[in-house]
Design a protein around this motif. Sequence first.
Motif, PDB file in Angstrom:
ATOM      1  N   PRO A 197       0.798  -1.241   0.000  1.00  0.00           N
ATOM      2  CA  PRO A 197       0.000   0.000   0.000  1.00  0.00           C
ATOM      3  C   PRO A 197       0.826   1.286   0.000  1.00  0.00           C
ATOM      4  O   PRO A 197       0.470   2.238  -0.702  1.00  0.00           O
ATOM      5  CB  PRO A 197      -0.834  -0.115   1.281  1.00  0.00           C
ATOM      6  N   ILE A 198       1.931   1.336   0.724  1.00  0.00           N
ATOM      7  CA  ILE A 198       2.678   2.602   0.812  1.00  0.00           C
ATOM      8  C   ILE A 198       3.378   2.896  -0.518  1.00  0.00           C
ATOM      9  O   ILE A 198       3.261   3.997  -1.069  1.00  0.00           O
ATOM     10  CB  ILE A 198       3.690   2.574   1.988  1.00  0.00           C
ATOM     11  N   ALA A 199       4.063   1.897  -1.044  1.00  0.00           N
ATOM     12  CA  ALA A 199       4.757   2.098  -2.329  1.00  0.00           C
ATOM     13  C   ALA A 199       3.745   2.469  -3.418  1.00  0.00           C
ATOM     14  O   ALA A 199       4.025   3.323  -4.271  1.00  0.00           O
ATOM     15  CB  ALA A 199       5.527   0.838  -2.713  1.00  0.00           C
ATOM     16  N   ASN A 200       2.576   1.848  -3.371  1.00  0.00           N
ATOM     17  CA  ASN A 200       1.575   2.150  -4.409  1.00  0.00           C
ATOM     18  C   ASN A 200       1.105   3.597  -4.313  1.00  0.00           C
ATOM     19  O   ASN A 200       0.930   4.268  -5.337  1.00  0.00           O
ATOM     20  CB  ASN A 200       0.375   1.208  -4.294  1.00  0.00           C
ATOM     21  N   GLU A 201       0.918   4.093  -3.089  1.00  0.00           N
ATOM     22  CA  GLU A 201       0.484   5.496  -2.943  1.00  0.00           C
ATOM     23  C   GLU A 201       1.585   6.443  -3.420  1.00  0.00           C
ATOM     24  O   GLU A 201       1.294   7.484  -4.011  1.00  0.00           O
ATOM     25  CB  GLU A 201       0.082   5.805  -1.495  1.00  0.00           C
ATOM     26  N   VAL A 202       2.843   6.088  -3.170  1.00  0.00           N
ATOM     27  CA  VAL A 202       3.947   6.941  -3.665  1.00  0.00           C
ATOM     28  C   VAL A 202       3.884   7.015  -5.187  1.00  0.00           C
ATOM     29  O   VAL A 202       3.972   8.104  -5.773  1.00  0.00           O
ATOM     30  CB  VAL A 202       5.322   6.405  -3.191  1.00  0.00           C
ATOM     31  N   LYS A 203       3.677   5.882  -5.824  1.00  0.00           N
ATOM     32  CA  LYS A 203       3.599   5.867  -7.312  1.00  0.00           C
ATOM     33  C   LYS A 203       2.411   6.742  -7.772  1.00  0.00           C
ATOM     34  O   LYS A 203       2.531   7.524  -8.723  1.00  0.00           O
ATOM     35  CB  LYS A 203       3.490   4.411  -7.759  1.00  0.00           C
ATOM     36  N   LEU A 204       1.269   6.644  -7.079  1.00  0.00           N
ATOM     37  CA  LEU A 204       0.097   7.419  -7.496  1.00  0.00           C
ATOM     38  C   LEU A 204       0.319   8.918  -7.267  1.00  0.00           C
ATOM     39  O   LEU A 204      -0.076   9.743  -8.096  1.00  0.00           O
ATOM     40  CB  LEU A 204      -1.159   6.924  -6.750  1.00  0.00           C
ATOM     41  N   ILE A 205       1.004   9.270  -6.172  1.00  0.00           N
ATOM     42  CA  ILE A 205       1.304  10.692  -5.925  1.00  0.00           C
ATOM     43  C   ILE A 205       2.252  11.213  -7.015  1.00  0.00           C
ATOM     44  O   ILE A 205       2.081  12.309  -7.538  1.00  0.00           O
ATOM     45  CB  ILE A 205       1.910  10.893  -4.508  1.00  0.00           C
ATOM     46  N   LEU A 206       3.248  10.387  -7.359  1.00  0.00           N
ATOM     47  CA  LEU A 206       4.178  10.797  -8.433  1.00  0.00           C
ATOM     48  C   LEU A 206       3.422  10.997  -9.749  1.00  0.00           C
ATOM     49  O   LEU A 206       3.792  11.828 -10.565  1.00  0.00           O
ATOM     50  CB  LEU A 206       5.279   9.747  -8.613  1.00  0.00           C
ATOM     51  N   ASP A 207       2.316  10.260  -9.903  1.00  0.00           N
ATOM     52  CA  ASP A 207       1.496  10.400 -11.121  1.00  0.00           C
ATOM     53  C   ASP A 207       0.473  11.532 -11.003  1.00  0.00           C
ATOM     54  O   ASP A 207      -0.334  11.717 -11.905  1.00  0.00           O
ATOM     55  CB  ASP A 207       0.749   9.093 -11.416  1.00  0.00           C
ATOM     56  N   GLY A 208       0.438  12.211  -9.843  1.00  0.00           N
ATOM     57  CA  GLY A 208      -0.436  13.382  -9.742  1.00  0.00           C
ATOM     58  C   GLY A 208      -1.497  13.332  -8.658  1.00  0.00           C
ATOM     59  O   GLY A 208      -2.225  14.305  -8.457  1.00  0.00           O
ATOM     60  N   LYS A 209      -1.617  12.196  -7.939  1.00  0.00           N
ATOM     61  CA  LYS A 209      -2.632  12.137  -6.872  1.00  0.00           C
ATOM     62  C   LYS A 209      -2.278  13.118  -5.761  1.00  0.00           C
ATOM     63  O   LYS A 209      -1.094  13.305  -5.437  1.00  0.00           O
ATOM     64  CB  LYS A 209      -2.693  10.698  -6.329  1.00  0.00           C
ATOM     65  N   LYS A 220      -2.737  14.318   0.236  1.00  0.00           N
ATOM     66  CA  LYS A 220      -3.723  14.265   1.338  1.00  0.00           C
ATOM     67  C   LYS A 220      -4.759  13.168   1.075  1.00  0.00           C
ATOM     68  O   LYS A 220      -5.255  12.542   2.011  1.00  0.00           O
ATOM     69  CB  LYS A 220      -4.396  15.631   1.516  1.00  0.00           C
ATOM     70  N   ASP A 221      -5.085  12.939  -0.184  1.00  0.00           N
ATOM     71  CA  ASP A 221      -6.001  11.837  -0.522  1.00  0.00           C
ATOM     72  C   ASP A 221      -5.331  10.486  -0.271  1.00  0.00           C
ATOM     73  O   ASP A 221      -5.975   9.534   0.167  1.00  0.00           O
ATOM     74  CB  ASP A 221      -6.450  11.937  -1.990  1.00  0.00           C
ATOM     75  N   SER A 222      -4.011  10.433  -0.540  1.00  0.00           N
ATOM     76  CA  SER A 222      -3.272   9.189  -0.253  1.00  0.00           C
ATOM     77  C   SER A 222      -3.296   8.890   1.239  1.00  0.00           C
ATOM     78  O   SER A 222      -3.470   7.744   1.650  1.00  0.00           O
ATOM     79  CB  SER A 222      -1.813   9.326  -0.693  1.00  0.00           C
ATOM     80  N   LEU A 223      -3.131   9.944   2.032  1.00  0.00           N
ATOM     81  CA  LEU A 223      -3.148   9.760   3.486  1.00  0.00           C
ATOM     82  C   LEU A 223      -4.491   9.178   3.923  1.00  0.00           C
ATOM     83  O   LEU A 223      -4.541   8.206   4.686  1.00  0.00           O
ATOM     84  CB  LEU A 223      -2.898  11.116   4.182  1.00  0.00           C
ATOM     85  N   LYS A 224      -5.570   9.753   3.419  1.00  0.00           N
ATOM     86  CA  LYS A 224      -6.915   9.243   3.769  1.00  0.00           C
ATOM     87  C   LYS A 224      -7.021   7.764   3.381  1.00  0.00           C
ATOM     88  O   LYS A 224      -7.519   6.951   4.154  1.00  0.00           O
ATOM     89  CB  LYS A 224      -7.995  10.041   3.015  1.00  0.00           C
ATOM     90  N   ASP A 225      -6.533   7.432   2.206  1.00  0.00           N
ATOM     91  CA  ASP A 225      -6.637   6.037   1.743  1.00  0.00           C
ATOM     92  C   ASP A 225      -5.795   5.101   2.603  1.00  0.00           C
ATOM     93  O   ASP A 225      -6.201   3.977   2.896  1.00  0.00           O
ATOM     94  CB  ASP A 225      -6.234   5.933   0.263  1.00  0.00           C
ATOM     95  N   LEU A 226      -4.619   5.583   3.029  1.00  0.00           N
ATOM     96  CA  LEU A 226      -3.769   4.722   3.869  1.00  0.00           C
ATOM     97  C   LEU A 226      -4.362   4.532   5.265  1.00  0.00           C
ATOM     98  O   LEU A 226      -4.122   3.512   5.924  1.00  0.00           O
ATOM     99  CB  LEU A 226      -2.356   5.316   3.990  1.00  0.00           C
ATOM    100  N   LEU A 227      -5.139   5.523   5.733  1.00  0.00           N
ATOM    101  CA  LEU A 227      -5.692   5.436   7.097  1.00  0.00           C
ATOM    102  C   LEU A 227      -7.012   4.663   7.147  1.00  0.00           C
ATOM    103  O   LEU A 227      -7.490   4.348   8.246  1.00  0.00           O
ATOM    104  CB  LEU A 227      -5.909   6.848   7.665  1.00  0.00           C
ATOM    105  N   LYS A 228      -7.587   4.355   5.986  1.00  0.00           N
ATOM    106  CA  LYS A 228      -8.874   3.636   5.944  1.00  0.00           C
ATOM    107  C   LYS A 228      -8.765   2.295   6.647  1.00  0.00           C
ATOM    108  O   LYS A 228      -7.756   1.606   6.531  1.00  0.00           O
ATOM    109  CB  LYS A 228      -9.288   3.390   4.486  1.00  0.00           C
ATOM    110  N   HIS A 229      -9.842   1.900   7.353  1.00  0.00           N
ATOM    111  CA  HIS A 229      -9.846   0.583   8.027  1.00  0.00           C
ATOM    112  C   HIS A 229     -10.109  -0.532   7.027  1.00  0.00           C
ATOM    113  O   HIS A 229     -10.730  -0.325   6.017  1.00  0.00           O
ATOM    114  CB  HIS A 229     -10.916   0.562   9.122  1.00  0.00           C
TER     115      HIS A 229
END
Length: 298
Positions: free
Chosen positions: A274-286, A289-298
Amino acid sequence: MKNNSIAVIGAGKWGQALHFALSQKQEAFITSRTPRDIKNFVDLKTALECEYLIIAIPAQEIRAWLKENFIFKGQKILVASKGIEASSGEFLNEIYAEFVPNKNIGFISGPSFAAEVIQGLPCALVLNSDSKKLFKKFSAFFPTFIKTYYSSDVIGAEVAGAYKNVLAIASGICEGLHLGKNAQASLIARGLVEMERFGRFFGSKKSTFLGLSGAGDLFLTANSTMSRNYRVGLGLASNKKINEILKDLGEVAEGIKTADAIYNLSIKHEIYTPIANEVKLILDGKNPKDSLKDLLKH
Ligand SMILES: NC(=O)c1ccc[n+]([C@@H]2O[C@H](COP(=O)([O-])OP(=O)(O)OC[C@H]3O[C@@H](n4cnc5c(N)ncnc54)[C@H](O)[C@@H]3O)[C@@H](O)[C@H]2O)c1
Ligand SMILES: O=P(O)(O)OC[C@H](O)CO
């Protein structure tokens, strides 16, 4: 081939620091694409005549460099790069295996900012190879301020060295968003779990992730603005575009391309990253703060 001679290929930050370290005990050569004003700088042809080579060029450039320049004549090689080839998803040991027999190749890992090594500050590194004989040979070249350890877990060291760069970007983002030290420690600890899970899929040993190559290099890189990858994360948190960040950086940040490679490999092999995937998505423009919300989801 000149017996017992050693050369560093690539005169970037890490190549120069390794050259400085090796030059403490014997004459060591260095080469680069463009001539540099460094003692014992030689052309590529001369460097390739050395029996021992340390190759410190960016991971994404290695395949093309080997194809264009390298003919195997029995040289022993230590790879100093940390990354996974994004275009193929291949690990560096797989790429090198096309050009050099396994017994002639090793990989450096562990916490090692070039800026400290070039000042002669103490550190501990792991030389990873199928061949303990190769480790002993290379180890003898290192100066007293660098302690070298042996490991045969080549893939573990490679995954750890590459993955920590992606996690350092994540940690820089965390710092840049002012999420606090609790969040940062959680991210780094979960990142360590994540990289071990990824590595295990490819046959790595857990102990590699608990030692210098894993936790050691991750704690270093994910906690310091000395890290280029961490600084990329700080830039992303302040909504800078990646091209602008890289222009300011002026050096390689391997985590960017490696994030792509991990993302694709994790989808292909159904590994939870999950963390590496969010980094890739942020690098692609995400938005981070949305990544943070997604990582904190239960
Ligand atoms: N800097 C560090 O503290 C450090 C520590 C450990 C490992 N590393 C790893 O070492 C590798 C190199 O990092 P660096 O810090 O030296 O980067 P850098 O950006 O300072 O330098 C990269 C070097 O590679 C050369 N290069 C780039 N493309 C090339 C090509 N196609 N052919 C030949 N040479 C080419 C450049 O000319 C430059 O000399 C990276 O994989 C990095 O992760 C760096
Ligand atoms: O500056 P970085 O982020 O490329 O990290 C350098 C080294 O890999 C630290 O061990």
